[in-house]
Design a protein around this motif. Structure first.
Motif, PDB file in Angstrom:
ATOM      1  N   MET A  15       0.833  -1.214   0.000  1.00 32.13           N
ATOM      2  CA  MET A  15       0.000   0.000   0.000  1.00 32.13           C
ATOM      3  C   MET A  15       0.863   1.258   0.000  1.00 32.13           C
ATOM      4  O   MET A  15       1.837   1.322   0.744  1.00 32.13           O
ATOM      5  CB  MET A  15      -0.839   0.021   1.275  1.00 32.13           C
ATOM      6  N   PRO A  16       0.488   2.254  -0.797  1.00 29.16           N
ATOM      7  CA  PRO A  16       1.243   3.508  -0.738  1.00 29.16           C
ATOM      8  C   PRO A  16       1.128   4.149   0.643  1.00 29.16           C
ATOM      9  O   PRO A  16       0.139   3.936   1.348  1.00 29.16           O
ATOM     10  CB  PRO A  16       0.551   4.371  -1.786  1.00 29.16           C
ATOM     11  N   LYS A  63       0.598   7.199   1.614  1.00 29.08           N
ATOM     12  CA  LYS A  63      -0.508   8.143   1.853  1.00 29.08           C
ATOM     13  C   LYS A  63      -1.812   7.413   2.156  1.00 29.08           C
ATOM     14  O   LYS A  63      -2.640   7.898   2.924  1.00 29.08           O
ATOM     15  CB  LYS A  63      -0.693   9.059   0.646  1.00 29.08           C
ATOM     16  N   ILE A  64      -1.984   6.254   1.519  1.00 22.05           N
ATOM     17  CA  ILE A  64      -3.211   5.488   1.775  1.00 22.05           C
ATOM     18  C   ILE A  64      -3.178   4.924   3.188  1.00 22.05           C
ATOM     19  O   ILE A  64      -4.169   4.965   3.918  1.00 22.05           O
ATOM     20  CB  ILE A  64      -3.364   4.366   0.732  1.00 22.05           C
ATOM     21  N   PHE A 112      -3.999   7.646   5.421  1.00 17.64           N
ATOM     22  CA  PHE A 112      -5.439   7.927   5.371  1.00 17.64           C
ATOM     23  C   PHE A 112      -6.197   6.992   6.320  1.00 17.64           C
ATOM     24  O   PHE A 112      -7.010   7.419   7.127  1.00 17.64           O
ATOM     25  CB  PHE A 112      -5.944   7.753   3.931  1.00 17.64           C
ATOM     26  N   TRP A 113      -5.897   5.707   6.246  1.00 16.24           N
ATOM     27  CA  TRP A 113      -6.606   4.738   7.089  1.00 16.24           C
ATOM     28  C   TRP A 113      -6.245   4.919   8.554  1.00 16.24           C
ATOM     29  O   TRP A 113      -7.080   4.752   9.436  1.00 16.24           O
ATOM     30  CB  TRP A 113      -6.306   3.302   6.645  1.00 16.24           C
ATOM     31  N   GLY A 144      -8.051   7.898   9.755  1.00 16.65           N
ATOM     32  CA  GLY A 144      -9.462   7.505   9.866  1.00 16.65           C
ATOM     33  C   GLY A 144      -9.705   6.708  11.127  1.00 16.65           C
ATOM     34  O   GLY A 144     -10.683   6.945  11.846  1.00 16.65           O
ATOM     35  N   LEU A 188      -9.482   8.983  14.174  1.00 18.76           N
ATOM     36  CA  LEU A 188     -10.688   9.811  14.262  1.00 18.76           C
ATOM     37  C   LEU A 188     -11.878   9.003  14.747  1.00 18.76           C
ATOM     38  O   LEU A 188     -12.656   9.457  15.604  1.00 18.76           O
ATOM     39  CB  LEU A 188     -11.007  10.413  12.893  1.00 18.76           C
ATOM     40  N   THR A 213     -13.881   9.617  18.150  1.00 13.07           N
ATOM     41  CA  THR A 213     -15.317   9.823  18.096  1.00 13.07           C
ATOM     42  C   THR A 213     -16.036   8.859  19.037  1.00 13.07           C
ATOM     43  O   THR A 213     -16.951   9.248  19.764  1.00 13.07           O
ATOM     44  CB  THR A 213     -15.821   9.615  16.654  1.00 13.07           C
ATOM     45  N   ALA A 252     -15.621  10.052  22.527  1.00 12.57           N
ATOM     46  CA  ALA A 252     -16.439  11.245  22.798  1.00 12.57           C
ATOM     47  C   ALA A 252     -17.908  10.870  22.957  1.00 12.57           C
ATOM     48  O   ALA A 252     -18.591  11.353  23.872  1.00 12.57           O
ATOM     49  CB  ALA A 252     -16.272  12.257  21.666  1.00 12.57           C
ATOM     50  N   VAL A 253     -18.387   9.985  22.079  1.00 10.61           N
ATOM     51  CA  VAL A 253     -19.793   9.580  22.154  1.00 10.61           C
ATOM     52  C   VAL A 253     -20.047   8.829  23.462  1.00 10.61           C
ATOM     53  O   VAL A 253     -21.025   9.087  24.170  1.00 10.61           O
ATOM     54  CB  VAL A 253     -20.184   8.718  20.932  1.00 10.61           C
ATOM     55  N   ALA A 297     -20.120  11.294  26.273  1.00 10.34           N
ATOM     56  CA  ALA A 297     -21.349  12.097  26.276  1.00 10.34           C
ATOM     57  C   ALA A 297     -22.539  11.288  26.784  1.00 10.34           C
ATOM     58  O   ALA A 297     -23.446  11.823  27.399  1.00 10.34           O
ATOM     59  CB  ALA A 297     -21.633  12.621  24.866  1.00 10.34           C
ATOM     60  N   PRO A 329     -23.537  11.978  31.850  1.00 11.72           N
ATOM     61  CA  PRO A 329     -24.772  12.336  32.536  1.00 11.72           C
ATOM     62  C   PRO A 329     -25.290  11.209  33.436  1.00 11.72           C
ATOM     63  O   PRO A 329     -25.891  11.455  34.474  1.00 11.72           O
ATOM     64  CB  PRO A 329     -25.762  12.603  31.389  1.00 11.72           C
ATOM     65  N   ARG A 330     -25.073   9.944  33.055  1.00 14.45           N
ATOM     66  CA  ARG A 330     -25.520   8.802  33.858  1.00 14.45           C
ATOM     67  C   ARG A 330     -24.775   8.750  35.191  1.00 14.45           C
ATOM     68  O   ARG A 330     -25.302   8.291  36.181  1.00 14.45           O
ATOM     69  CB  ARG A 330     -25.283   7.480  33.098  1.00 14.45           C
ATOM     70  N   VAL A 356     -26.040  11.158  38.469  1.00 14.24           N
ATOM     71  CA  VAL A 356     -27.404  11.038  38.994  1.00 14.24           C
ATOM     72  C   VAL A 356     -27.342  10.590  40.457  1.00 14.24           C
ATOM     73  O   VAL A 356     -26.287  10.159  40.935  1.00 14.24           O
ATOM     74  CB  VAL A 356     -28.259  10.038  38.164  1.00 14.24           C
ATOM     75  N   GLU A 373      -3.582   9.014  -5.126  1.00 12.73           N
ATOM     76  CA  GLU A 373      -2.939   7.831  -4.538  1.00 12.73           C
ATOM     77  C   GLU A 373      -3.771   6.580  -4.785  1.00 12.73           C
ATOM     78  O   GLU A 373      -3.254   5.535  -5.173  1.00 12.73           O
ATOM     79  CB  GLU A 373      -2.738   8.019  -3.027  1.00 12.73           C
ATOM     80  N   TYR A 412      -2.866   3.433  -7.013  1.00 12.95           N
ATOM     81  CA  TYR A 412      -2.869   2.140  -6.345  1.00 12.95           C
ATOM     82  C   TYR A 412      -3.746   1.155  -7.112  1.00 12.95           C
ATOM     83  O   TYR A 412      -3.391  -0.014  -7.308  1.00 12.95           O
ATOM     84  CB  TYR A 412      -3.387   2.322  -4.914  1.00 12.95           C
ATOM     85  N   ALA A 464     -20.514  13.831  17.696  1.00 14.22           N
ATOM     86  CA  ALA A 464     -19.759  13.904  18.952  1.00 14.22           C
ATOM     87  C   ALA A 464     -19.609  15.352  19.406  1.00 14.22           C
ATOM     88  O   ALA A 464     -19.780  15.666  20.584  1.00 14.22           O
ATOM     89  CB  ALA A 464     -18.391  13.259  18.765  1.00 14.22           C
ATOM     90  N   LEU A 497     -22.989  16.598  20.699  1.00 16.63           N
ATOM     91  CA  LEU A 497     -23.295  16.018  22.021  1.00 16.63           C
ATOM     92  C   LEU A 497     -22.441  16.651  23.109  1.00 16.63           C
ATOM     93  O   LEU A 497     -22.931  17.024  24.172  1.00 16.63           O
ATOM     94  CB  LEU A 497     -23.025  14.513  22.005  1.00 16.63           C
ATOM     95  N   THR A 547     -32.043  13.612  33.490  1.00 17.80           N
ATOM     96  CA  THR A 547     -31.811  12.237  33.044  1.00 17.80           C
ATOM     97  C   THR A 547     -33.051  11.479  33.498  1.00 17.80           C
ATOM     98  O   THR A 547     -33.477  11.650  34.633  1.00 17.80           O
ATOM     99  CB  THR A 547     -30.574  11.635  33.745  1.00 17.80           C
TER     100      THR A 547
END
Lengths: 164, 93
Positions: A2-3, A5-6, A9-10, A13, A16, A20, A23-24, A27, A31-32, A35, B14, B18, B55, B58, B74
């Protein structure tokens, strides 16, 4: 092969996506975590509606957290009455409730066990609870200062007296 | 005439290179590979973007209410309903 840059990219990804997911999860879970114990105790009970309300404004400057326990049916109300030691009413008062008149009871209860009566030595060891027999609801106000307790308790008394 | 997928600008150079290299190596169709990569990169872009936006939304919502001391709930009742209910209860109505 694989190059580069690819691959990058992965990788970006994946990072990220992981961020995410974190973070989800935060969130949803944060809050839970914020209480009350009572909320946790009654959450999922099919006979009760349970709500935890943060920062309920009691006046222009003060706000307290509240746990709301609402009975959906007779069984739910019986559970609340037993757990919070709510006594039977004399027939005359019971008749008033059945006629649609509410009778709000306010009391101080121990912070450690809300089914127990107040700590008369140190008022800051108490929370305030309000019980509505008509609505079959209990509100637990989490107070941390005397001013908050007075605001809920005495203002309420005053309001009731002035209404009459 | 329709442009070939391998020549489209929304497929990164790319991935295009590829796909061509892979097609040459295995004797396959570079156009089919380009189509597949383009489809997948679009899906990944959409998923990542949606997840990041969700995200952020939220986090902003829960953070804003927590830090500003705004009421929030809640459980069964929504914030407005719960406030109204408690107020109503306290005013004995």
């Amino acid at each position: 092969m694989m190059p580069r840059k690819i691959k990058l990219f992965w990788r970006v990804g994946a990072v990220l996506a992981a961020l995410t997911a974190v973070a989800v999860a935060a969130a949803v879970l944060v809050p839970r975590m914020g209480v009350s114990d009572l909320y946790r105790r009654y959450e999922g009970n099919p006979h009760l509606d349970v709500t935890y309300l943060r920062n309920f404004p009691v006046n222009d400057t003060l706000a307290v957290d509240v746990t709301l326990l609402q009975a959906r049916d007779d069984e739910g109300w019986d559970t609340l009455r037993a757990d919070f030691r709510i006594p039977e009413l004399p027939p005359l008062f019971q008749q008033k409730i059945e006629d649609g008149k509410d009778m709000l009871s306010l009391r101080f209860v121990s912070k450690t066990d809300p089914s127990h009566t107040m700590d008369s030595v140190d008022m800051l060891n108490n929370n305030v609870i309000a019980i509505s027999r008509l609505k079959r609801t209990i509100c637990i106000f989490y107070t941390s200062t005397i001013a908050e307790q007075q605001c809920i308790y005495y203002n309420q008394l005053e309001k009731n007296i002035t209404n009459k | 005439m329709e442009k070939k997928t391998c020549e489209r600008r929304d497929l990164s150079p790319e991935l295009r290179a590829y796909a061509r290299a892979k097609a040459m190596e295995h004797g396959g169709d570079s156009e089919a590979l380009c189509r597949r990569y383009r489809r997948w990169s679009a899906v990944v872009r959409c998923v990542v973007l949606a997840a990041v936006l969700a995200a952020v939304a939220l986090a902003m919502e829960s953070g804003a209410t927590a830090y500003a001391g705004q009421p929030s709930t809640t459980g069964t009742l929504a914030t407005g309903e719960a406030i109204g209910f408690v107020q109503q209860m306290l005013s004995n109505r």
